[in-house]
Scaffold this motif. Structure first.
Motif, mmCIF file in Angstrom:
data_model
loop_
_atom_site.group_PDB
_atom_site.id
_atom_site.type_symbol
_atom_site.label_atom_id
_atom_site.label_comp_id
_atom_site.label_asym_id
_atom_site.label_seq_id
_atom_site.Cartn_x
_atom_site.Cartn_y
_atom_site.Cartn_z
ATOM 1 N N PRO A 167 45.305 31.825 27.239
ATOM 2 C CA PRO A 167 45.164 33.204 26.747
ATOM 3 C C PRO A 167 44.268 34.033 27.668
ATOM 4 C CG PRO A 167 43.836 31.707 25.441
ATOM 5 C CD PRO A 167 44.657 30.855 26.368
ATOM 6 N N ILE A 168 44.492 35.330 27.654
ATOM 7 C CA ILE A 168 43.599 36.242 28.369
ATOM 8 C C ILE A 168 42.481 36.590 27.400
ATOM 9 C CG2 ILE A 168 43.345 38.467 29.502
ATOM 10 C CD1 ILE A 168 46.265 38.362 30.284
ATOM 11 N N GLU A 169 41.267 36.171 27.740
ATOM 12 C CA GLU A 169 40.097 36.449 26.927
ATOM 13 C C GLU A 169 39.064 37.116 27.815
ATOM 14 O OE1 GLU A 169 39.103 32.554 25.533
ATOM 15 O OE2 GLU A 169 40.509 32.669 23.857
ATOM 16 N N ASN A 170 38.476 38.176 27.328
ATOM 17 C CA ASN A 170 37.512 38.956 28.106
ATOM 18 C C ASN A 170 38.112 39.435 29.433
ATOM 19 O OD1 ASN A 170 35.520 38.584 26.132
ATOM 20 N ND2 ASN A 170 34.941 36.620 27.035
ATOM 21 N N GLY A 171 39.418 39.710 29.396
ATOM 22 C CA GLY A 171 40.083 40.279 30.556
ATOM 23 C C GLY A 171 40.599 39.287 31.570
ATOM 24 N N ARG A 172 40.375 37.972 31.367
ATOM 25 C CA ARG A 172 40.830 36.977 32.348
ATOM 26 C C ARG A 172 41.565 35.841 31.658
ATOM 27 N NH1 ARG A 172 39.160 37.778 37.331
ATOM 28 N NH2 ARG A 172 39.230 35.619 37.981
ATOM 29 N N GLY A 173 42.605 35.347 32.333
ATOM 30 C CA GLY A 173 43.367 34.226 31.821
ATOM 31 C C GLY A 173 44.155 33.587 32.945
ATOM 32 N N CYS A 179 44.434 39.071 35.245
ATOM 33 C CA CYS A 179 43.536 40.017 34.579
ATOM 34 C C CYS A 179 44.393 40.951 33.745
ATOM 35 C CB CYS A 179 42.745 40.825 35.600
ATOM 36 S SG CYS A 179 41.697 39.830 36.660
ATOM 37 N N GLY A 180 43.883 41.326 32.618
ATOM 38 C CA GLY A 180 44.611 42.253 31.772
ATOM 39 C C GLY A 180 44.010 42.312 30.390
ATOM 40 N N PRO A 181 44.738 42.945 29.464
ATOM 41 C CA PRO A 181 44.236 43.033 28.083
ATOM 42 C C PRO A 181 44.280 41.648 27.430
ATOM 43 C CG PRO A 181 46.464 43.920 28.216
ATOM 44 C CD PRO A 181 46.029 43.621 29.622
ATOM 45 N N ASP A 182 43.426 41.440 26.448
ATOM 46 C CA ASP A 182 43.394 40.151 25.747
ATOM 47 C C ASP A 182 44.740 39.891 25.081
ATOM 48 O OD1 ASP A 182 40.833 39.942 26.593
ATOM 49 O OD2 ASP A 182 39.904 40.218 24.623
ATOM 50 N N LEU A 183 45.321 38.738 25.421
ATOM 51 C CA LEU A 183 46.631 38.347 24.892
ATOM 52 C C LEU A 183 46.610 36.856 24.600
ATOM 53 C CD1 LEU A 183 48.909 40.237 27.456
ATOM 54 C CD2 LEU A 183 48.546 40.859 25.069
#
Length: 152
Positions: free
Chosen positions: A109-115, A127-131
């Motif tokens: 998952p993307i958490e705090n902008g990184r995944g 990098c991106g929105p939390d998903l």
């Protein structure tokens, strides 16, 4: 000793110096010694015609050599700059940039902008929105080796 050798060899000293510089270019490639070697060979060719004249002293020879080396280096730079030919695979050595527009699923998952996401057989930092993990995303840009993604 070197001056005596140069006088004894005459115009051949410039040819020897030129070919030594060309040989050094082969051993230490960088294209710079090529132009200096060619300048020495041209001065050697001029020396064959002008060696016995009063004007062709060592000062004039070095001056002509310096000017020719500078001119050849500038011309060589222009020639080599024009070699940026278009490739049939412009993204060959730009692996991350070649991924822009590709889609894939998040491996983590993307958490705090990184995944992380998997594309083909490689896991990429994104990098991106939390998903959540498993979300389908599209690569929209590359910055400093990180893929910037958006949900599909």
């Amino acid at each position: 000793m070197i001056a005596a050798l140069a006088l004894e060899l005459g115009p051949w000293s410039w040819w020897i110096a030129g070919f030594l510089l060309l040989g050094a270019e082969i051993l230490i490639p960088g294209i710079f010694l090529l132009w200096i070697g060619l300048a020495a060979i041209v001065v050697g060719a001029l020396s064959f015609a002008l060696w016995q004249t009063a004007i062709w002293n060592w000062q004039i020879q070095f001056l002509v050599f310096a000017v020719l080396a500078l001119v050849f280096a500038l011309l060589g730079r222009r020639i080599m700059a024009g070699r940026g030919e278009e490739s049939d695979q412009p993204m060959l050595n730009k692996r991350a940039e070649a991924l822009v527009g590709r889609t894939g699923d998040l491996a983590e998952p993307i958490e705090n902008g990184r995944g992380r996401m998997r594309i083909d057989d490689t896991i990429w930092v994104v990098c991106g929105p939390d998903l959540p993990a498993g979300q389908s995303v599209r690569v929209r840009a590359v910055e400093k080796g990180d893929l910037h993604v958006e949900p599909v």
